[in-house]
Scaffold this motif. Structure first.
Motif, PDB file in Angstrom:
ATOM      1  N   ARG A   1      82.145  33.162 -69.293  1.00  0.00           N
ATOM      2  CA  ARG A   1      82.995  32.092 -69.800  1.00  0.00           C
ATOM      3  C   ARG A   1      84.426  32.344 -69.331  1.00  0.00           C
ATOM      4  O   ARG A   1      84.791  33.473 -68.975  1.00  0.00           O
ATOM      5  CB  ARG A   1      82.945  32.006 -71.321  1.00  0.00           C
ATOM      6  N   GLN A   2      85.198  31.299 -69.359  1.00  0.00           N
ATOM      7  CA  GLN A   2      86.574  31.417 -68.919  1.00  0.00           C
ATOM      8  C   GLN A   2      87.417  32.031 -70.032  1.00  0.00           C
ATOM      9  O   GLN A   2      87.217  31.730 -71.212  1.00  0.00           O
ATOM     10  CB  GLN A   2      87.108  30.040 -68.541  1.00  0.00           C
ATOM     11  N   ASN A   3      88.338  32.902 -69.648  1.00  0.00           N
ATOM     12  CA  ASN A   3      89.221  33.483 -70.643  1.00  0.00           C
ATOM     13  C   ASN A   3      90.547  32.722 -70.689  1.00  0.00           C
ATOM     14  O   ASN A   3      90.773  31.785 -69.920  1.00  0.00           O
ATOM     15  CB  ASN A   3      89.429  34.982 -70.400  1.00  0.00           C
ATOM     16  N   ALA A   4      91.412  33.143 -71.592  1.00  0.00           N
ATOM     17  CA  ALA A   4      92.647  32.399 -71.827  1.00  0.00           C
ATOM     18  C   ALA A   4      93.559  32.380 -70.610  1.00  0.00           C
ATOM     19  O   ALA A   4      94.378  31.474 -70.451  1.00  0.00           O
ATOM     20  CB  ALA A   4      93.390  32.993 -73.028  1.00  0.00           C
ATOM     21  N   ALA A   5      93.402  33.377 -69.728  1.00  0.00           N
ATOM     22  CA  ALA A   5      94.257  33.460 -68.544  1.00  0.00           C
ATOM     23  C   ALA A   5      93.679  32.700 -67.356  1.00  0.00           C
ATOM     24  O   ALA A   5      94.285  32.684 -66.282  1.00  0.00           O
ATOM     25  CB  ALA A   5      94.465  34.921 -68.162  1.00  0.00           C
ATOM     26  N   GLY A   6      92.518  32.064 -67.545  1.00  0.00           N
ATOM     27  CA  GLY A   6      91.899  31.316 -66.451  1.00  0.00           C
ATOM     28  C   GLY A   6      90.939  32.130 -65.622  1.00  0.00           C
ATOM     29  O   GLY A   6      90.365  31.622 -64.657  1.00  0.00           O
ATOM     30  N   GLY A   7      90.752  33.409 -65.981  1.00  0.00           N
ATOM     31  CA  GLY A   7      89.769  34.241 -65.298  1.00  0.00           C
ATOM     32  C   GLY A   7      88.405  34.128 -65.947  1.00  0.00           C
ATOM     33  O   GLY A   7      88.161  33.235 -66.768  1.00  0.00           O
ATOM     34  N   LEU A   8      87.511  35.050 -65.600  1.00  0.00           N
ATOM     35  CA  LEU A   8      86.153  35.016 -66.116  1.00  0.00           C
ATOM     36  C   LEU A   8      85.838  36.292 -66.889  1.00  0.00           C
ATOM     37  O   LEU A   8      86.103  37.400 -66.407  1.00  0.00           O
ATOM     38  CB  LEU A   8      85.143  34.865 -64.970  1.00  0.00           C
ATOM     39  N   ASP A   9      85.284  36.115 -68.071  1.00  0.00           N
ATOM     40  CA  ASP A   9      84.739  37.228 -68.846  1.00  0.00           C
ATOM     41  C   ASP A   9      83.222  37.220 -68.679  1.00  0.00           C
ATOM     42  O   ASP A   9      82.571  36.195 -68.952  1.00  0.00           O
ATOM     43  CB  ASP A   9      85.093  37.091 -70.322  1.00  0.00           C
ATOM     44  N   LEU A  10      82.664  38.339 -68.250  1.00  0.00           N
ATOM     45  CA  LEU A  10      81.229  38.463 -68.043  1.00  0.00           C
ATOM     46  C   LEU A  10      80.656  39.393 -69.101  1.00  0.00           C
ATOM     47  O   LEU A  10      81.081  40.553 -69.219  1.00  0.00           O
ATOM     48  CB  LEU A  10      80.934  39.018 -66.640  1.00  0.00           C
ATOM     49  N   HIS A  11      79.695  38.887 -69.866  1.00  0.00           N
ATOM     50  CA  HIS A  11      79.100  39.632 -70.971  1.00  0.00           C
ATOM     51  C   HIS A  11      77.635  39.924 -70.667  1.00  0.00           C
ATOM     52  O   HIS A  11      76.878  39.008 -70.307  1.00  0.00           O
ATOM     53  CB  HIS A  11      79.185  38.820 -72.265  1.00  0.00           C
ATOM     54  N   MET A  12      77.236  41.175 -70.821  1.00  0.00           N
ATOM     55  CA  MET A  12      75.830  41.524 -70.630  1.00  0.00           C
ATOM     56  C   MET A  12      74.985  40.987 -71.783  1.00  0.00           C
ATOM     57  O   MET A  12      75.453  40.893 -72.921  1.00  0.00           O
ATOM     58  CB  MET A  12      75.671  43.046 -70.524  1.00  0.00           C
ATOM     59  N   ILE A  13      73.747  40.640 -71.453  1.00  0.00           N
ATOM     60  CA  ILE A  13      72.790  40.178 -72.449  1.00  0.00           C
ATOM     61  C   ILE A  13      71.676  41.211 -72.530  1.00  0.00           C
ATOM     62  O   ILE A  13      71.013  41.512 -71.523  1.00  0.00           O
ATOM     63  CB  ILE A  13      72.207  38.799 -72.083  1.00  0.00           C
ATOM     64  N   THR A  14      71.464  41.773 -73.712  1.00  0.00           N
ATOM     65  CA  THR A  14      70.435  42.786 -73.921  1.00  0.00           C
ATOM     66  C   THR A  14      69.505  42.328 -75.027  1.00  0.00           C
ATOM     67  O   THR A  14      69.952  42.080 -76.158  1.00  0.00           O
ATOM     68  CB  THR A  14      71.064  44.142 -74.295  1.00  0.00           C
ATOM     69  N   ASP A  15      68.233  42.181 -74.688  1.00  0.00           N
ATOM     70  CA  ASP A  15      67.232  41.713 -75.664  1.00  0.00           C
ATOM     71  C   ASP A  15      67.681  40.432 -76.351  1.00  0.00           C
ATOM     72  O   ASP A  15      67.484  40.236 -77.548  1.00  0.00           O
ATOM     73  CB  ASP A  15      66.957  42.799 -76.712  1.00  0.00           C
ATOM     74  N   GLY A  16      68.310  39.565 -75.578  1.00  0.00           N
ATOM     75  CA  GLY A  16      68.730  38.263 -76.090  1.00  0.00           C
ATOM     76  C   GLY A  16      70.076  38.255 -76.769  1.00  0.00           C
ATOM     77  O   GLY A  16      70.576  37.181 -77.130  1.00  0.00           O
ATOM     78  N   ASP A  17      70.677  39.437 -76.974  1.00  0.00           N
ATOM     79  CA  ASP A  17      71.978  39.516 -77.647  1.00  0.00           C
ATOM     80  C   ASP A  17      73.085  39.665 -76.606  1.00  0.00           C
ATOM     81  O   ASP A  17      73.004  40.510 -75.693  1.00  0.00           O
ATOM     82  CB  ASP A  17      72.013  40.703 -78.606  1.00  0.00           C
ATOM     83  N   ILE A  18      74.131  38.877 -76.764  1.00  0.00           N
ATOM     84  CA  ILE A  18      75.269  38.916 -75.853  1.00  0.00           C
ATOM     85  C   ILE A  18      76.306  39.890 -76.404  1.00  0.00           C
ATOM     86  O   ILE A  18      76.642  39.847 -77.586  1.00  0.00           O
ATOM     87  CB  ILE A  18      75.888  37.519 -75.689  1.00  0.00           C
ATOM     88  N   SER A  19      76.787  40.779 -75.533  1.00  0.00           N
ATOM     89  CA  SER A  19      77.772  41.770 -75.960  1.00  0.00           C
ATOM     90  C   SER A  19      79.021  41.074 -76.498  1.00  0.00           C
ATOM     91  O   SER A  19      79.448  40.036 -75.995  1.00  0.00           O
ATOM     92  CB  SER A  19      78.141  42.690 -74.793  1.00  0.00           C
ATOM     93  N   ALA A  20      79.600  41.687 -77.537  1.00  0.00           N
ATOM     94  CA  ALA A  20      80.750  41.072 -78.194  1.00  0.00           C
ATOM     95  C   ALA A  20      81.980  41.073 -77.297  1.00  0.00           C
ATOM     96  O   ALA A  20      82.758  40.116 -77.289  1.00  0.00           O
ATOM     97  CB  ALA A  20      81.051  41.811 -79.496  1.00  0.00           C
ATOM     98  N   GLU A  21      82.156  42.134 -76.516  1.00  0.00           N
ATOM     99  CA  GLU A  21      83.290  42.247 -75.618  1.00  0.00           C
ATOM    100  C   GLU A  21      82.811  42.116 -74.176  1.00  0.00           C
ATOM    101  O   GLU A  21      81.678  42.484 -73.853  1.00  0.00           O
ATOM    102  CB  GLU A  21      83.996  43.592 -75.812  1.00  0.00           C
ATOM    103  N   PRO A  22      83.666  41.599 -73.291  1.00  0.00           N
ATOM    104  CA  PRO A  22      83.226  41.457 -71.895  1.00  0.00           C
ATOM    105  C   PRO A  22      82.989  42.812 -71.243  1.00  0.00           C
ATOM    106  O   PRO A  22      83.749  43.760 -71.444  1.00  0.00           O
ATOM    107  CB  PRO A  22      84.394  40.719 -71.238  1.00  0.00           C
TER     108      PRO A  22
END
Length: 654
Positions: free
Chosen positions: A183-204
C-alpha cells in the motif's frame, strides 16, 4: 530539375503508404504456443474485428475461430495453465472495465468467468503446479479495492481469499498463496507487508521510498518458492536485478547498468529461474545467465536481421515463438525448434507493407539545457538524406511526437506513426523527456512537480536541437501526442506558442485539478503518487501549482491551429477535459477542430476510428505544414467520428 518547395513536393516521387496498410487490422498478431505445445493461437480479423484463432501445432492450416467479438478488438488473451482453454479480457466501448472470458478449446464453448457490472479484473497470480486455478482481483464490492479470489477455471467457481479494504496490490507464489501486500504510505512510497498464514504483518517488512517507487519492485518467485527476484534502485540510481534467498533473506546482485534500469527478462517456463535479462537504453541488449538460452539466442541472432525476441515458450522449452522486427519491413513471427535449430515462418503481421518505402529509425542523444541527456528517436522521409547520416539534405517540416504516461518511454523499432508521418513528408522526433521511465530514478524524479516546466523545456530543447542540426524548419514544427502527449501539445500551444506551428491533442487533459478529481476509483490507493509528482490539490500551494500548470487557464494564448480527438467513454481523461478547453477557446473566439468518438475510451482502438482520425490529422498537418495527404474518401462514414466543430479548418474535410 525543379527544386522541391513543400514537404509534399519532396516526397512526390515516393510511393504513398496507405493508412489502411499502416493502421488497419494486421493479418495476424499476438501468436502464442499452448503450454503443452499441442496448439498454436493468434489474433486475426473476423468480419473486420480482431479475434482469437487456434490450430493444432502439427496442422496450422486447420484453424478455428475461438472468439466472436463483434465491435471492439480483443485487447489481450492468454492460455490457461493446463492448455485446455483460452482466456481473454474485454471491456465495453473503452470504459476499461475488463471482464475475464474463457473459451474451451475442445468444445469451443465460450463463457464469462466474472459476470459483474462496473468491474475491472486483475490477474493476481498463476501457477505451474496448480493448473486449473488462478488468483484474480475483483472490485465489484468496492470500486476502489480489488478483493482476491481463487478462480476455478474448470467450474468457474469463485472463492474469496482476501477481502481488501486498504491494499493497492498483492504478490503470490506458485502455490497461489498470498505472500505480500502493498500500500502507499504517507510520503507517496510503498510499504510492503509480508503475509504469513493469511495474516499481514503489522509493520512493513520493506519500504520503497517515493523516489524509488517507479524503479523498484518484486519480480516474482521461483516455482519452488526459494528465490524472490527484485528490481531495486534503493541506494543506487538505476533499477538493478537481485535474487533473494527466501529462507535467509540474503540478496545477491545479478545485474546492473549505469545507463538504464534492468528491463525485460526470460525465466524458465516451469522452474521460474531467471535465464536472461535485457537492458534498454537507446536499443535493447540481452544478457544471458543460462548457457542453453545463450546458445539459442546467439543462433537466432545469426539468422535474423534487425531486432528479435521470444514471445511464447512451451513448458518443455523445446519450441519457441520468436518475433522479428527487421526495422524497415513488417514484423514477422517464426516457430523455432530449439533441438533442431530450425526456424519456420509463422506469419507476417502486415504483408501489404512488404516493399513499401519504410524508413530507418535513428537513435539520438539530445542535450537538455540543464545537462540531462534525452534519449530520442528520429525518422526522416525517404530520399531526404542522401548520405544516410540521419540529417536531411535540407531542413524539413517536423512533427514532435510526445509519448503518454508520462511515466512511460519511447523505444527503438518499427513505429507505424513514425512511418506514416515520414511518408507524408515530415521528419518525426520522439523524445524521452524527464519523467520517462527506464533511465533510472534520477531521470524520473527530475520531473516531480515539473509539469509544463522543465518537462516541457526538454521538448523545446529537442526542437531547438533539431533546428540547429539542420533537421527541422524552425517555422514548421508540429507537436502531437496522446494522453500526457496530448497535455504536452496543449502546453506547447499555450505556454510556448511561438515554438509550434500547430498541435494535435489526443485524449489530453487540459485542467490538472479536474483530472485528479475524476481519476478511476481503483487508482485511489495510489493517488498520493500523483500528488507528489504533479501537485497536491488538498493544499492551497498544491492547488495553485496544478492551476498554474493547466493549459485551460491559458486558452486565450492559443494562436496556432489545434486539432483535438477524444473518446467519449475515457475513464482516465474524461471528455470534460477536452470539452473545457474547446469551450474556453470558443469563448475567446479562437477556432479549433474537435472530433469525438462516442464508442471509444482512452485512445481509438477500433481500426475504423483510428484510420478516420488519422485521415483528419493528415489533412490538418497538410494544411499547416504542407505535407501530402491521402484522400479522405469514405473513411469518416465507416467510423463513428463526430466532428463537433472546425471541419472547415482542415484540408479535405470541408
Amino acid at each position: 530539375m525543379t527544386t522541391p518547395t513543400t514537404a509534399a513536393d519532396r516526397v512526390a516521387d515516393i510511393d504513398l503508404i496507405s493508412r489502411d496498410a499502416l493502421f488497419g487490422n494486421p493479418v495476424r498478431s499476438g501468436g502464442k504456443l499452448s503450454p503443452d505445445g499441442k496448439f498454436l493461437s493468434w489474433m486475426a480479423p473476423h468480419e473486420g474485428v480482431m479475434n482469437v484463432w487456434c490450430a493444432p501445432f502439427d496442422d496450422p492450416d486447420n484453424a478455428r475461430l475461438m472468439t466472436h467479438a463483434k465491435d471492439r478488438p480483443i485487447p489481450q488473451y492468454f492460455w490457461s495453465p493446463d492448455s485446455s482453454a483460452l482466456l481473454y479480457v474485454q471491456d465495453k466501448e473503452g470504459d476499461e472495465n475488463y471482464l475475464l472470458y474463457k473459451v474451451d478449446v475442445a468444445s469451443g464453448e465460450e463463457s464469462c468467468l466474472t459476470p459483474f457490472e462496473n468491474t475491472r479484473i486483475q490477474i493476481v497470480g498463476a501457477s505451474e503446479t496448480i493448473k486449473d486455478r488462478i488468483l484474480v482481483g475483483l472490485n465489484n464490492r468496492d470500486p476502489r479495492f480489488h478483493d482476491v479470489h481463487i478462480l476455478n477455471l474448470t467450474t468457474g467457481a469463485l472463492e474469496l481469499v482476501f477481502e481488501n479494504n486498504e491494499w493497492a496490490g498483492f504478490t503470490a507464489d506458485d502455490s497461489l498463496t498470498l505472500r505480500w501486500a502493498e500500500r502507499q504510505n504517507a510520503a507517496g512510497g510503498l510499504d510492503l507487508h509480508m503475509i504469513t498464514d493469511g495474516d499481514i504483518s503489522a509493520e512493513p517488512d520493506e519500504v520503497i521510498p517515493m523516489d524509488d517507487s517507479l524503479t523498484s519492485g518484486m519480480g516474482g518467485y521461483t516455482t519452488d518458492g526459494k528465490t524472490l527476484y527484485w528490481r531495486d534502485s534503493r541506494g543506487r540510481n538505476t533499477g538493478a536485478l537481485f535474487a533473494q534467498d527466501t529462507e535467509t533473506g540474503e540478496r545477491t546482485l545479478i545485474a546492473e547498468d549505469d545507463r538504464a534500469d534492468i528491463g525485460g527478462s526470460l525465466s524458465h517456463p516451469v522452474t521460474g529461474e531467471l535465464q536472461a535479462y535485457a537492458v534498454t537504453y537507446l536499443r535493447t541488449e540481452w544478457h544471458c545467465i543460462d548457457k542453453g538460452i545463450k546458445s539459442s539466442l546467439d543462433w537466432l541472432r545469426e539468422q535474423l536481421d534487425g531486432d528479435f525476441g521470444v514471445q511464447s515458450r512451451t513448458d518443455d522449452d523445446t519450441k519457441w515463438l520468436v518475433w522479428n522486427d527487421p526495422l524497415t519491413a513488417p514484423i514477422r513471427s517464426y516457430i523455432y525448434d530449439r533441438a533442431a535449430d530450425r526456424l519456420t515462418p509463422f506469419y507476417v503481421t502486415k504483408p501489404e507493407l512488404e516493399g513499401t518505402p519504410l524508413q530507418p529509425m535513428h537513435p539520438r542523444e539530445i542535450p537538455a539545457r540543464d545537462g540531462l541527456t534525452l534519449p530520442s528517436y528520429l525518422t526522416l522521409p525517404a530520399a531526404s538524406d542522401d548520405n544516410g547520416d540521419g540529417v536531411p539534405d535540407a531542413p524539413l517540416p517536423m512533427v514532435l511526437l510526445v509519448h503518454g504516461g508520462p511515466w512511460a518511454r519511447d523505444g527503438y523499432g518499427f513505429n507505424r506513426t513514425h512511418q506514416w508521418l515520414a511518408n507524408r513528408g515530415y521528419a518525426v522526433l520522439s523524445v524521452n523527456f524527464r519523467g520517462s521511465t527506464g533511465f533510472g530514478k534520477d531521470f524520473i524524479n527530475a520531473a516531480n512537480l515539473q509539469w509544463s516546466k522543465t518537462m516541457h523545456d526538454d521538448l523545446v530543447d529537442a526542437v531547438n536541437w533539431a533546428v540547429h542540426a539542420g533537421i527541422a524548419d524552425k517555422d514548421k514544427v508540429a507537436i502531437m501526442g496522446g494522453s500526457y502527449g496530448g497535455y504536452a501539445t496543449l502546453v506547447g500551444l499555450t505556454y510556448t506558442p511561438e515554438v509550434f506551428a500547430c498541435g494535435v491533442d489526443i485524449v489530453g487533459p487540459s485542467n490538472l485539478e479536474t483530472l485528479l478529481e475524476t481519476i478511476p476509483p481503483y487508482w485511489e490507493p495510489m493517488v498520493k503518487q500523483f500528488h507528489e509528482r504533479m501537485g497536491n490539490p488538498t493544499t492551497e500551494e498544491g492547488k495553485q501549482l496544478l492551476k498554474d500548470c493547466s493549459p485551460l487557464y491559458r486558452a486565450k494564448d492559443i494562436v496556432k491551429p489545434l486539432l483535438i480527438g477524444q473518446g467519449a467513454n475515457d475513464p482516465r481523461v474524461k471528455i470534460s477535459e477536452s470539452d473545457q478547453i474547446v469551450g474556453a477557446m470558443e469563448g475567446h473566439g479562437i477556432p479549433v477542430t474537435y472530433v469525438v468518438f462516442p464508442d471509444e475510451g482512452h485512445g481509438f482502438h477500433r481500426p475504423e476510428n483510428n484510420i478516420a482520425f488519422n485521415a483528419i490529422v493528415e489533412g490538418f498537418l497538410a494544411t499547416c505544414l504542407g505535407g501530402r495527404a491521402e484522400k479522405i474518401g469514405d473513411v469518416l462514414g465507416k467510423s463513428t467520428a463526430d466532428i463537433r466543430t472546425g471541419e472547415e479548418l482542415v484540408k479535405g474535410l470541408g
